[in-house]
Motif scaffolding. Structure first.
Motif, PDB file in Angstrom:
ATOM      1  N   ASP A 161       0.710  -1.294  -0.067  1.00  0.00           N
ATOM      2  CA  ASP A 161      -0.164  -0.144   0.064  1.00  0.00           C
ATOM      3  C   ASP A 161       0.999   1.145   0.007  1.00  0.00           C
ATOM      4  OD1 ASP A 161      -2.311  -1.347   0.081  1.00  0.00           O
ATOM      5  OD2 ASP A 161      -2.823  -1.120   2.283  1.00  0.00           O
ATOM      6  N   ILE A 162       0.418   2.229  -0.743  1.00  0.00           N
ATOM      7  CA  ILE A 162       1.105   3.494  -0.684  1.00  0.00           C
ATOM      8  C   ILE A 162      -0.151   4.591  -0.892  1.00  0.00           C
ATOM      9  CG2 ILE A 162       2.372   5.217  -1.898  1.00  0.00           C
ATOM     10  CD1 ILE A 162       3.994   3.019  -3.179  1.00  0.00           C
ATOM     11  N   GLY A 163      -0.350   5.248   0.000  1.00  0.00           N
ATOM     12  CA  GLY A 163      -1.391   6.567  -0.071  1.00  0.00           C
ATOM     13  C   GLY A 163      -2.711   5.628   0.085  1.00  0.00           C
ATOM     14  N   GLN A 164      -3.573   6.059  -1.040  1.00  0.00           N
ATOM     15  CA  GLN A 164      -5.103   5.261  -0.959  1.00  0.00           C
ATOM     16  C   GLN A 164      -4.943   4.282  -2.056  1.00  0.00           C
ATOM     17  OE1 GLN A 164      -7.575   5.781   1.185  1.00  0.00           O
ATOM     18  NE2 GLN A 164      -6.083   6.831   2.269  1.00  0.00           N
ATOM     19  N   VAL A 165      -3.675   3.740  -2.542  1.00  0.00           N
ATOM     20  CA  VAL A 165      -3.708   2.618  -3.666  1.00  0.00           C
ATOM     21  C   VAL A 165      -3.186   1.234  -3.062  1.00  0.00           C
ATOM     22  CG1 VAL A 165      -2.745   2.157  -5.737  1.00  0.00           C
ATOM     23  CG2 VAL A 165      -3.033   4.572  -5.226  1.00  0.00           C
ATOM     24  N   HIS A 166      -4.148   0.310  -3.442  1.00  0.00           N
ATOM     25  CA  HIS A 166      -3.336  -1.121  -2.804  1.00  0.00           C
ATOM     26  C   HIS A 166      -2.914  -1.500  -4.194  1.00  0.00           C
ATOM     27  CE1 HIS A 166      -3.441  -4.672  -0.457  1.00  0.00           C
ATOM     28  NE2 HIS A 166      -4.230  -5.389  -1.740  1.00  0.00           N
ATOM     29  N   PHE A 167      -1.617  -1.937  -4.126  1.00  0.00           N
ATOM     30  CA  PHE A 167      -0.955  -2.700  -5.267  1.00  0.00           C
ATOM     31  C   PHE A 167      -1.041  -4.107  -5.142  1.00  0.00           C
ATOM     32  CE2 PHE A 167       0.765   1.834  -5.063  1.00  0.00           C
ATOM     33  CZ  PHE A 167       1.054   2.139  -6.572  1.00  0.00           C
TER      34      PHE A 167
ATOM     35  N   ARG B   9      -4.653 -21.155  -5.990  1.00  0.00           N
ATOM     36  CA  ARG B   9      -3.733 -20.583  -4.560  1.00  0.00           C
ATOM     37  C   ARG B   9      -3.818 -19.106  -4.643  1.00  0.00           C
ATOM     38  NH1 ARG B   9       2.530 -22.156  -2.843  1.00  0.00           N
ATOM     39  NH2 ARG B   9       2.787 -20.818  -4.456  1.00  0.00           N
ATOM     40  N   GLN B  10      -3.277 -18.437  -5.729  1.00  0.00           N
ATOM     41  CA  GLN B  10      -3.152 -17.066  -5.708  1.00  0.00           C
ATOM     42  C   GLN B  10      -4.657 -16.524  -5.691  1.00  0.00           C
ATOM     43  OE1 GLN B  10      -0.487 -14.850  -8.538  1.00  0.00           O
ATOM     44  NE2 GLN B  10      -0.687 -16.679  -9.457  1.00  0.00           N
ATOM     45  N   LEU B  11      -5.369 -17.058  -6.498  1.00  0.00           N
ATOM     46  CA  LEU B  11      -7.093 -16.413  -6.322  1.00  0.00           C
ATOM     47  C   LEU B  11      -7.543 -16.554  -4.953  1.00  0.00           C
ATOM     48  CD1 LEU B  11      -8.235 -17.909  -9.692  1.00  0.00           C
ATOM     49  CD2 LEU B  11      -7.975 -15.549  -9.398  1.00  0.00           C
ATOM     50  N   GLU B  12      -7.238 -17.628  -4.027  1.00  0.00           N
ATOM     51  CA  GLU B  12      -7.471 -17.489  -2.787  1.00  0.00           C
ATOM     52  C   GLU B  12      -6.784 -16.802  -2.129  1.00  0.00           C
ATOM     53  OE1 GLU B  12      -7.538 -21.061   0.805  1.00  0.00           O
ATOM     54  OE2 GLU B  12      -7.189 -21.638  -0.999  1.00  0.00           O
ATOM     55  N   TRP B  13      -5.790 -16.483  -2.178  1.00  0.00           N
ATOM     56  CA  TRP B  13      -4.893 -15.335  -1.566  1.00  0.00           C
ATOM     57  C   TRP B  13      -5.517 -13.869  -1.919  1.00  0.00           C
ATOM     58  CZ3 TRP B  13      -2.376 -11.679  -4.014  1.00  0.00           C
ATOM     59  CH2 TRP B  13      -1.509 -10.583  -3.237  1.00  0.00           C
ATOM     60  N   LEU B  14      -5.757 -13.721  -3.061  1.00  0.00           N
ATOM     61  CA  LEU B  14      -6.253 -12.436  -3.558  1.00  0.00           C
ATOM     62  C   LEU B  14      -7.796 -12.198  -2.790  1.00  0.00           C
ATOM     63  CD1 LEU B  14      -6.052  -9.940  -5.071  1.00  0.00           C
ATOM     64  CD2 LEU B  14      -6.990 -11.105  -7.014  1.00  0.00           C
ATOM     65  N   LYS B  15      -8.512 -13.123  -2.802  1.00  0.00           N
ATOM     66  CA  LYS B  15      -9.683 -12.984  -2.100  1.00  0.00           C
ATOM     67  C   LYS B  15      -9.494 -12.740  -0.665  1.00  0.00           C
ATOM     68  CE  LYS B  15     -13.883 -15.639  -0.790  1.00  0.00           C
ATOM     69  NZ  LYS B  15     -14.637 -17.117  -0.866  1.00  0.00           N
ATOM     70  N   ASN B  16      -8.610 -13.327   0.131  1.00  0.00           N
ATOM     71  CA  ASN B  16      -8.319 -12.822   1.514  1.00  0.00           C
ATOM     72  C   ASN B  16      -7.746 -11.764   1.541  1.00  0.00           C
ATOM     73  OD1 ASN B  16      -9.337 -15.493   2.167  1.00  0.00           O
ATOM     74  ND2 ASN B  16      -7.269 -16.426   2.145  1.00  0.00           N
ATOM     75  N   ASP B  17      -6.657 -11.266   0.754  1.00  0.00           N
ATOM     76  CA  ASP B  17      -6.140  -9.877   0.851  1.00  0.00           C
ATOM     77  C   ASP B  17      -7.137  -8.931   0.676  1.00  0.00           C
ATOM     78  OD1 ASP B  17      -3.750  -8.357   0.179  1.00  0.00           O
ATOM     79  OD2 ASP B  17      -4.729  -7.919  -1.363  1.00  0.00           O
ATOM     80  N   LEU B  18      -7.986  -9.033  -0.439  1.00  0.00           N
ATOM     81  CA  LEU B  18      -8.972  -7.713  -0.643  1.00  0.00           C
ATOM     82  C   LEU B  18      -9.881  -7.824   0.458  1.00  0.00           C
ATOM     83  CD1 LEU B  18      -9.371  -8.190  -4.668  1.00  0.00           C
ATOM     84  CD2 LEU B  18      -7.952  -6.542  -3.350  1.00  0.00           C
ATOM     85  N   ALA B  19     -10.128  -8.878   1.147  1.00  0.00           N
ATOM     86  CA  ALA B  19     -11.238  -8.659   2.262  1.00  0.00           C
ATOM     87  C   ALA B  19     -10.974  -7.684   3.270  1.00  0.00           C
ATOM     88  CB  ALA B  19     -11.653 -10.200   2.833  1.00  0.00           C
ATOM     89  N   ASN B  20      -9.522  -7.463   3.501  1.00  0.00           N
ATOM     90  CA  ASN B  20      -8.973  -6.392   4.373  1.00  0.00           C
ATOM     91  C   ASN B  20      -8.706  -5.172   3.669  1.00  0.00           C
ATOM     92  OD1 ASN B  20      -8.309  -8.235   6.727  1.00  0.00           O
ATOM     93  ND2 ASN B  20      -7.481  -9.333   5.148  1.00  0.00           N
ATOM     94  N   VAL B  21      -9.269  -4.911   2.284  1.00  0.00           N
ATOM     95  CA  VAL B  21      -9.052  -3.497   1.937  1.00  0.00           C
ATOM     96  C   VAL B  21     -10.186  -2.967   1.720  1.00  0.00           C
ATOM     97  CG1 VAL B  21      -8.138  -2.734  -0.472  1.00  0.00           C
ATOM     98  CG2 VAL B  21      -6.928  -4.709   0.523  1.00  0.00           C
ATOM     99  N   PRO B  22     -10.335  -1.537   2.192  1.00  0.00           N
ATOM    100  CA  PRO B  22     -11.426  -0.844   2.086  1.00  0.00           C
ATOM    101  C   PRO B  22     -11.757  -0.834   0.575  1.00  0.00           C
ATOM    102  CG  PRO B  22      -9.841   0.479   3.527  1.00  0.00           C
ATOM    103  CD  PRO B  22      -9.296  -0.824   2.788  1.00  0.00           C
ATOM    104  N   GLU B  23     -13.357  -0.724   0.309  1.00  0.00           N
ATOM    105  CA  GLU B  23     -13.600  -0.844  -0.942  1.00  0.00           C
ATOM    106  C   GLU B  23     -13.590   0.660  -1.706  1.00  0.00           C
ATOM    107  OE1 GLU B  23     -15.809  -2.831  -2.586  1.00  0.00           O
ATOM    108  OE2 GLU B  23     -15.785  -4.311  -0.981  1.00  0.00           O
ATOM    109  N   ASN B  24     -13.302   1.731  -1.104  1.00  0.00           N
ATOM    110  CA  ASN B  24     -12.985   2.598  -2.024  1.00  0.00           C
ATOM    111  C   ASN B  24     -11.345   2.920  -2.396  1.00  0.00           C
ATOM    112  OD1 ASN B  24     -12.092   3.158   0.756  1.00  0.00           O
ATOM    113  ND2 ASN B  24     -12.670   5.283   0.740  1.00  0.00           N
TER     114      ASN B  24
END
Length: 647
Positions: free
Chosen positions: A255-261, A295-310
């Motif tokens: 994360d940098i600023g309001q961007v999730h890379f 495996r990546q798709l599972e990780w990404l699902k878990n990762d994005l669950a912690n990222v604000p929608e905006n």
């Protein structure tokens, strides 16, 4: 509107103005790995504030709560004391998602240190070494951070396919990327993103490459490409082990600023016996395929669950999610793109990729024939940019003023890179070349009957013969004559003004005027409404093809080097030698998704005329180019007029 205005101002302002948010480039260190007795199936440790900046968890140093930690599948947030616990696997990457407002240590080569590569048995006898056996899991793996108050306005540079196959080509990287980074003010630049094919198969060249790029003093984040593979790997689990050793995980986020890379690995190798394509058949040569692992798709699902929608999600991968250039090619797009689209959903998102050696702007709703068959998807769900290649057309072509091959790219763009300026969750993308300035955004040429006849002969030659060869081509760039001198026959037989806007999109507006007259609107040759790619001389870029038509370097020989230095070598040592001929047919710009054209009036009087081209991009920025051209009744003799000297 306010945020977009901020981004446009940021994009148009020198980085000197943002020295107040200059990154902390002096935090050199590593993660804190503590060896000793450990549980065989659990990874533990802390994320902590490294107040004395020694990369070690010392007494009194506070843990940081809420930082995401992952084993490549599960994702957890650290507790109040900064601690985490995760299941362990014998082959995994243990890593954190760098939170906004903080910085990880970097190596001497400016590679962020946010991960521990754990591979108990190590790699299986790989040519370039891969990963040494790590043995049992450490007692703890602790991740140091320091405060880094960047704020929400910052900049990243994006580089597609540098892809040097030899030390000579690493030198070209030095003369392009290295020269750029050491001569620009990088104080507002918070990251460098390399979109894969960092190397061209010879992974022993990584150290020299990293030393060159490190001179920019900017943290570097890498995507793994199909030419970064350990080609002697027997399974996909080992295929990026040398890359992991040099750069860290093949997929991760920060994360940098309001961007999730988000960085993804969408290269499966070998795909043989795994993916149901002919090129992945067990009887076929080992090959790669564009796909995102479960495996990546599972990780990404878990990762994005912690990222604000905006928050803006910037997803980087090597193989394009979809591409205009190779729209009908299965292996050059992502098989299971529908699953990625489902995970991203309606979030604001930007996709970045490389691989095709083209610049492409794909906006939401855009669609080309072949995507549905290759990816199971239709119109694009979010904005995607294929970021071109630093190497252009694989470092091919004659040398430019910097002593680097011009290597004009497949859709006609010059070699270059992208600047992304962020303000909150908004952004502006800008394509820049290594030779020009920010106002250089297009080139213009004339698609005449004379050019089309010439191009037909050139294309026919490249499709009927191996390139390079010793067969004299029917035409070279010299046979085009003056491309900006138009005859009556050219005008009566339909001549188009062909305008290649290198970073153009379906929202770009392009027009031209002649001698200060009323503007004439040009139309994009591709609408992006589900049609096939329109290919051939009528839809080609004359100036790009002229540059690609005559590669003089391959005809060069010397008595000193003899066969060893004849022509030049590219790819895996393949020697390009023979007559001064064209690029291979698939490298010629016979189509483009960022080409606009309109017919030139047929009644222009003889004489010299002025053509002013104007394009407005999707952000409202205006770029102009002016050139002169001539109208003549017939072409004059274009060579030395010997008749005046024969008396």
């Amino acid at each position: 509107m306010r945020k977009l205005t901020q981004v446009l101002l940021l994009a148009g302002t020198s980085a000197m103005a943002f020295s107040a948010i200059a990154k902390d480039a002096g935090y050199i260190g590593e993660i804190d790995v503590v060896h000793g007795d450990s549980s065989a199936d659990t990874a533990t440790g802390k994320v902590f504030l490294d107040t004395n900046r020694n990369s070690r968890l010392d007494a009194g140093e506070a843990g940081l709560a809420g930082v995401l930690v992952s084993n490549g599948r599960e994702v957890v947030a650290t507790g109040e004391d900064g601690s985490y616990t995760l299941p362990a696997y014998d082959d995994m990457n243990l890593f954190i998602t760098k939170p906004a407002g903080y910085m990880t240590p970097v190596s001497d080569d400016m590679i962020p240190q946010f991960s521990y590569v754990h591979k108990v048995a190590g790699s299986a006898n790989l040519r370039f070494g891969g990963i040494e056996p790590t043995g049992p899991l450490p007692q703890s793996v602790n991740f140091p951070l320091v405060e880094d108050p960047v704020g929400d306005e910052f900049q990243c540079l994006v580089f597609g396919d540098t892809q040097p196959y030899s030390n000579q080509e690493v030198s070209y990287v030095r003369q392009t990327v290295g020269k750029l980074l050491t001569n620009r003010d990088n104080s507002a630049t918070q990251c460098l993103l390399f979109q894969g094919d960092v190397m061209g198969d010879d992974l022993s060249l990584y150290p020299r490459f990293k030393q060159i790029v490190a001179k920019g003093d900017v943290p570097q984040y890498y995507v793994a490409g199909n030419h970064d593979l350990d080609f002697d790997a027997k399974s996909d689990a080992d295929s990026f082990d040398t890359f992991r050793r040099e750069f860290g995980p093949e997929y991760y986020s920060f994360d940098i600023g309001q961007v999730h890379f988000v960085v993804l690995d969408d290269v499966r190798y070998p795909c043989n016996g795994v993916d149901a394509h002919a090129f992945c058949d067990l009887s076929a040569k080992p090959s790669y395929n564009g796909v995102i692992s479960e495996r990546q798709l599972e990780w990404l699902k878990n990762d994005l669950a912690n990222v604000p929608e905006n928050k803006l999600i910037v997803v980087s991968a090597h193989i394009p999610f979809v591409t205009y250039t190779d729209a009908t090619a299965q292996k050059h797009q992502v098989d299971n793109l529908d699953k990625l689209y489902d995970l991203i959903g309606d979030r604001p998102a930007l996709g970045l990729s490389g691989h095709t050696h083209t610049t492409e702007q794909i906006l939401p709703g855009e669609f080309y024939k072949g995507w549905e068959e290759a990816t199971g998807t239709g119109p694009a769900k979010f904005h995607q940019i294929i970021t071109g290649a630093v190497s252009g057309s694989w470092w091919a072509g004659d040398l430019n003023n910097s002593g680097v091959p011009h290597a004009t790219q497949r859709l006609g763009s010059p070699r270059g890179y992208y600047v992304l300026d962020f303000a909150g969750s908004d952004y502006v993308d800008t394509f820049l070349t290594f030779e020009g300035d920010e106002n250089d955004q297009l080139h213009v040429s004339f698609n005449t009957p004379r050019f089309r006849d010439w191009a037909e002969q050139l294309v026919s030659y490249t499709t009927q013969n191996d390139i390079p060869n010793d067969i004299t081509p029917p035409v070279t760039v010299n046979d085009l004559g003056d491309m900006d001198m138009l005859t009556r026959a050219d005008l009566s037989g339909t001549t188009y003004v062909a305008i290649n806007v290198w970073n153009g999109s379906k929202e770009s507006r392009v027009s031209f005027s002649i001698n200060g007259g009323d503007p004439i609107e040009a139309e994009r040759t591709q609408k992006g409404e589900g049609e096939e790619a329109f290919d051939g001389p009528t839809y080609s870029d004359p100036l790009a093809m002229a540059k690609q038509s005559t590669n003089g370097r391959q005809a060069v020989r010397s008595t000193t080097g003899g066969d060893a230095t004849a022509g030049y070598r590219t790819w895996q040592g393949l020697q390009w030698t023979g007559v001064a001929g064209p690029f291979q047919d698939w490298m010629l710009t016979t189509k483009s998704s960022h080409l606009w054209r309109a017919e030139l009036p047929g009644d222009l009087p003889a004489g010299v005329h002025t053509l002013e081209v104007r394009t407005t991009d999707r952000y409202g920025r205006i770029y102009k180019q002016t050139k002169t051209f001539e109208v003549v009744d017939e072409l004059p003799q274009m060579t030395w007029q010997e008749k005046f000297w024969n008396e």
